[in-house]
Design a protein around this motif. Structure first.
Motif, mmCIF file in Angstrom:
data_model
loop_
_atom_site.group_PDB
_atom_site.id
_atom_site.type_symbol
_atom_site.label_atom_id
_atom_site.label_comp_id
_atom_site.label_asym_id
_atom_site.label_seq_id
_atom_site.Cartn_x
_atom_site.Cartn_y
_atom_site.Cartn_z
ATOM 1 N N ARG A 193 19.439 -24.866 -17.867
ATOM 2 C CA ARG A 193 20.390 -25.676 -17.109
ATOM 3 C C ARG A 193 21.568 -26.071 -17.997
ATOM 4 O O ARG A 193 21.466 -26.088 -19.220
ATOM 5 C CB ARG A 193 19.718 -26.935 -16.565
ATOM 6 N N LEU A 194 22.665 -26.425 -17.360
ATOM 7 C CA LEU A 194 23.829 -26.879 -18.105
ATOM 8 C C LEU A 194 23.510 -28.181 -18.841
ATOM 9 O O LEU A 194 22.923 -29.104 -18.264
ATOM 10 C CB LEU A 194 25.007 -27.105 -17.146
ATOM 11 N N LYS A 195 23.877 -28.225 -20.110
ATOM 12 C CA LYS A 195 23.746 -29.473 -20.849
ATOM 13 C C LYS A 195 24.630 -30.537 -20.205
ATOM 14 O O LYS A 195 25.592 -30.235 -19.488
ATOM 15 C CB LYS A 195 24.168 -29.276 -22.307
ATOM 16 N N ARG A 196 24.334 -31.783 -20.503
ATOM 17 C CA ARG A 196 25.112 -32.896 -19.953
ATOM 18 C C ARG A 196 25.560 -33.827 -21.069
ATOM 19 O O ARG A 196 25.000 -33.833 -22.168
ATOM 20 C CB ARG A 196 24.280 -33.692 -18.939
ATOM 21 N N GLY A 197 26.534 -34.657 -20.764
ATOM 22 C CA GLY A 197 26.928 -35.758 -21.617
ATOM 23 C C GLY A 197 27.235 -35.389 -23.056
ATOM 24 O O GLY A 197 27.921 -34.405 -23.348
ATOM 25 N N GLU A 198 26.699 -36.213 -23.972
ATOM 26 C CA GLU A 198 27.017 -36.057 -25.386
ATOM 27 C C GLU A 198 26.552 -34.716 -25.931
ATOM 28 O O GLU A 198 27.215 -34.124 -26.795
ATOM 29 C CB GLU A 198 26.382 -37.203 -26.187
ATOM 30 N N ALA A 199 25.426 -34.226 -25.444
ATOM 31 C CA ALA A 199 24.925 -32.936 -25.922
ATOM 32 C C ALA A 199 25.919 -31.823 -25.604
ATOM 33 O O ALA A 199 26.135 -30.914 -26.420
ATOM 34 C CB ALA A 199 23.571 -32.623 -25.293
ATOM 35 N N LEU A 200 26.539 -31.878 -24.436
ATOM 36 C CA LEU A 200 27.519 -30.866 -24.051
ATOM 37 C C LEU A 200 28.811 -31.037 -24.844
ATOM 38 O O LEU A 200 29.389 -30.055 -25.334
ATOM 39 C CB LEU A 200 27.791 -30.953 -22.547
ATOM 40 N N THR A 201 29.249 -32.262 -24.986
ATOM 41 C CA THR A 201 30.452 -32.537 -25.786
ATOM 42 C C THR A 201 30.282 -32.029 -27.213
ATOM 43 O O THR A 201 31.173 -31.371 -27.768
ATOM 44 C CB THR A 201 30.749 -34.047 -25.806
ATOM 45 N N GLU A 202 29.137 -32.322 -27.809
ATOM 46 C CA GLU A 202 28.888 -31.908 -29.189
ATOM 47 C C GLU A 202 28.848 -30.389 -29.326
ATOM 48 O O GLU A 202 29.243 -29.842 -30.358
ATOM 49 C CB GLU A 202 27.579 -32.522 -29.685
ATOM 50 N N THR A 203 28.390 -29.688 -28.296
ATOM 51 C CA THR A 203 28.354 -28.228 -28.345
ATOM 52 C C THR A 203 29.767 -27.668 -28.482
ATOM 53 O O THR A 203 30.016 -26.763 -29.298
ATOM 54 C CB THR A 203 27.673 -27.662 -27.088
ATOM 55 N N PHE A 204 30.686 -28.177 -27.692
ATOM 56 C CA PHE A 204 32.077 -27.725 -27.796
ATOM 57 C C PHE A 204 32.688 -28.122 -29.139
ATOM 58 O O PHE A 204 33.359 -27.319 -29.797
ATOM 59 C CB PHE A 204 32.914 -28.296 -26.649
ATOM 60 N N GLN A 205 32.448 -29.350 -29.548
ATOM 61 C CA GLN A 205 33.026 -29.820 -30.811
ATOM 62 C C GLN A 205 32.478 -29.043 -32.002
ATOM 63 O O GLN A 205 33.226 -28.711 -32.933
ATOM 64 C CB GLN A 205 32.765 -31.320 -30.972
ATOM 65 N N HIS A 206 31.193 -28.733 -31.980
ATOM 66 C CA HIS A 206 30.572 -27.987 -33.072
ATOM 67 C C HIS A 206 31.174 -26.593 -33.192
ATOM 68 O O HIS A 206 31.287 -26.037 -34.294
ATOM 69 C CB HIS A 206 29.066 -27.897 -32.854
ATOM 70 N N ALA A 207 31.591 -26.024 -32.061
ATOM 71 C CA ALA A 207 32.217 -24.694 -32.078
ATOM 72 C C ALA A 207 33.658 -24.751 -32.555
ATOM 73 O O ALA A 207 34.263 -23.700 -32.831
ATOM 74 C CB ALA A 207 32.149 -24.078 -30.692
ATOM 75 N N GLY A 208 34.212 -25.956 -32.635
ATOM 76 C CA GLY A 208 35.597 -26.102 -33.072
ATOM 77 C C GLY A 208 36.591 -26.266 -31.938
ATOM 78 O O GLY A 208 37.802 -26.099 -32.139
ATOM 79 N N VAL A 209 36.111 -26.595 -30.746
ATOM 80 C CA VAL A 209 36.980 -26.773 -29.588
ATOM 81 C C VAL A 209 37.445 -28.231 -29.512
ATOM 82 O O VAL A 209 36.630 -29.151 -29.576
ATOM 83 C CB VAL A 209 36.241 -26.396 -28.291
ATOM 84 N N ASP A 210 38.752 -28.420 -29.381
ATOM 85 C CA ASP A 210 39.339 -29.743 -29.189
ATOM 86 C C ASP A 210 39.468 -29.977 -27.691
ATOM 87 O O ASP A 210 40.297 -29.353 -27.018
ATOM 88 C CB ASP A 210 40.706 -29.806 -29.862
ATOM 89 N N LEU A 211 38.652 -30.857 -27.140
ATOM 90 C CA LEU A 211 38.626 -31.082 -25.696
ATOM 91 C C LEU A 211 39.875 -31.767 -25.182
ATOM 92 O O LEU A 211 40.072 -31.871 -23.960
ATOM 93 C CB LEU A 211 37.384 -31.898 -25.323
ATOM 94 N N GLU A 212 40.737 -32.217 -26.081
ATOM 95 C CA GLU A 212 41.988 -32.864 -25.673
ATOM 96 C C GLU A 212 43.133 -31.868 -25.559
ATOM 97 O O GLU A 212 44.208 -32.228 -25.073
ATOM 98 C CB GLU A 212 42.360 -33.976 -26.666
ATOM 99 N N ARG A 213 42.929 -30.639 -26.008
ATOM 100 C CA ARG A 213 43.980 -29.623 -25.960
ATOM 101 C C ARG A 213 43.700 -28.604 -24.863
ATOM 102 O O ARG A 213 42.549 -28.433 -24.459
ATOM 103 C CB ARG A 213 44.095 -28.896 -27.313
ATOM 104 N N PRO A 214 44.735 -27.910 -24.362
ATOM 105 C CA PRO A 214 44.522 -26.905 -23.305
ATOM 106 C C PRO A 214 43.552 -25.815 -23.754
ATOM 107 O O PRO A 214 43.530 -25.423 -24.919
ATOM 108 C CB PRO A 214 45.926 -26.346 -23.075
ATOM 109 N N ILE A 215 42.770 -25.317 -22.796
ATOM 110 C CA ILE A 215 41.730 -24.320 -23.085
ATOM 111 C C ILE A 215 41.828 -23.175 -22.090
ATOM 112 O O ILE A 215 41.992 -23.390 -20.890
ATOM 113 C CB ILE A 215 40.330 -24.957 -23.001
ATOM 114 N N VAL A 216 41.711 -21.951 -22.615
ATOM 115 C CA VAL A 216 41.567 -20.746 -21.805
ATOM 116 C C VAL A 216 40.180 -20.191 -22.088
ATOM 117 O O VAL A 216 39.825 -19.972 -23.247
ATOM 118 C CB VAL A 216 42.641 -19.693 -22.141
ATOM 119 N N THR A 217 39.383 -19.963 -21.044
ATOM 120 C CA THR A 217 38.064 -19.368 -21.235
ATOM 121 C C THR A 217 38.129 -17.868 -20.967
ATOM 122 O O THR A 217 38.902 -17.407 -20.132
ATOM 123 C CB THR A 217 37.010 -20.016 -20.313
ATOM 124 N N THR A 218 37.305 -17.119 -21.677
ATOM 125 C CA THR A 218 37.278 -15.671 -21.535
ATOM 126 C C THR A 218 35.875 -15.176 -21.847
ATOM 127 O O THR A 218 35.051 -15.914 -22.398
ATOM 128 C CB THR A 218 38.323 -15.004 -22.461
#
Length: 276
Positions: free
Chosen positions: A209-234
């Protein structure tokens, strides 16, 4: 913030809602017949959304978005209106359902959700399924309005790679690094220079299942994604990229999805490719 997910408990409680439309969006990368799976077992009342059939047949790229008019005709034939509550699931738990969710959203659906846990969770809880050919539902009118801002193309990605946005790639790490060949023939191996690798499975928990909350946020941050900047998924062909877009929507972040993804980028001679 409104979650793009619906629980199995809520769906079960709303099965008799007159404006509820349940959509099986199963699709398999290995070519397995998802419609056959749908006829073998589906959530009662569900209709089958064929990703390959409901696509742009003028393109040689896989399951590209159809025109708004073509989508409106297909959705209407499935008995779905733009104002319905649309709940999408797939037979794997969370895979292609996100692509169908994104497609409805791009075409202007007012309320489209993904079933948390999909068909596996529904069946694990002992909830009812039906089988056999599905009779055609009463037709509806879907007034499609295409949201071009949700879709990225080659120029958009080129600009993103120069710093306009972050490009986040959902393919497995070995494919991103160019260490394993692409499943589609004729594509170069590797990734877009400057892209960030975040394999689709990383945003899922141990149950799929999709992670939720802090666990999901940390997954993006750990990969180096800045959630405050525009994102293109591919990804490979725009399917698993939608899982990342769904995850970002769960966090309240907008994104654009590169519809052609690596099926387009890796086949061209004028797009840069990097290997690790």
């Amino acid at each position: 913030m409104t979650s793009p997910l619906m629980s199995t408990t809520e769906l079960a409680a709303r099965m008799n809602d007159p404006d509820l439309r349940i959509v099986d969006g199963s699709w398999h990368l290995d070519g397995r017949d998802a419609r056959a799976d749908f006829e073998a077992a589906r959530i009662p009342g569900a209709v089958f959304f064929d990703l390959d059939a409901i696509s742009d047949h003028t393109s040689d790229l896989p399951h590209m978005l159809p025109t708004a008019a073509a989508f409106a005709e297909a959705a209407g034939a499935l008995g779905i209106a733009k104002t319905d509550t649309i709940v999408v699931y797939d037979s794997l738990g969370l895979f292609s359902a996100a692509r169908v969710w994104w497609t409805f959203w791009v075409m202007g659906a007012n309320r489209v959700l993904v079933l948390d846990g999909g068909l596996p969770a529904w069946r694990d809880e002992g909830r009812p399924v039906e089988s056999g050919p599905r009779a055609a539902p009463p037709p509806a009118t879907f007034h499609a309005t295409f949201d071009s801002d949700a879709v990225a193309d080659v120029p958009t990605v080129m600009a993103a790679l120069t710093g306009d946005a972050q490009v986040v790639d959902a393919r497995p790490a070995a494919r991103f690094a160019g260490q394993t060949p692409e499943p589609r023939p004729g594509l170069r191996a590797g990734h877009m220079p400057g892209a960030i690798s975040l394999p689709m499975k990383a945003v899922l928990d141990d149950t799929g299942r999709l992670k939720r909350g802090e666990a999901l946020t940390e997954t993006f941050q750990h990969a180096g994604v800045d959630l405050e900047r525009p994102i293109v998924t591919t990804c490979g062909s725009g399917v698993t990229a939608a899982v990342l877009s769904l995850a970002l929507a769960e966090l309240g972040s907008d994104s654009r999805l590169y519809d052609g993804s690596w099926a387009e980028w890796g086949a061209r001679s004028d797009t840069p490719v990097q290997t690790d």
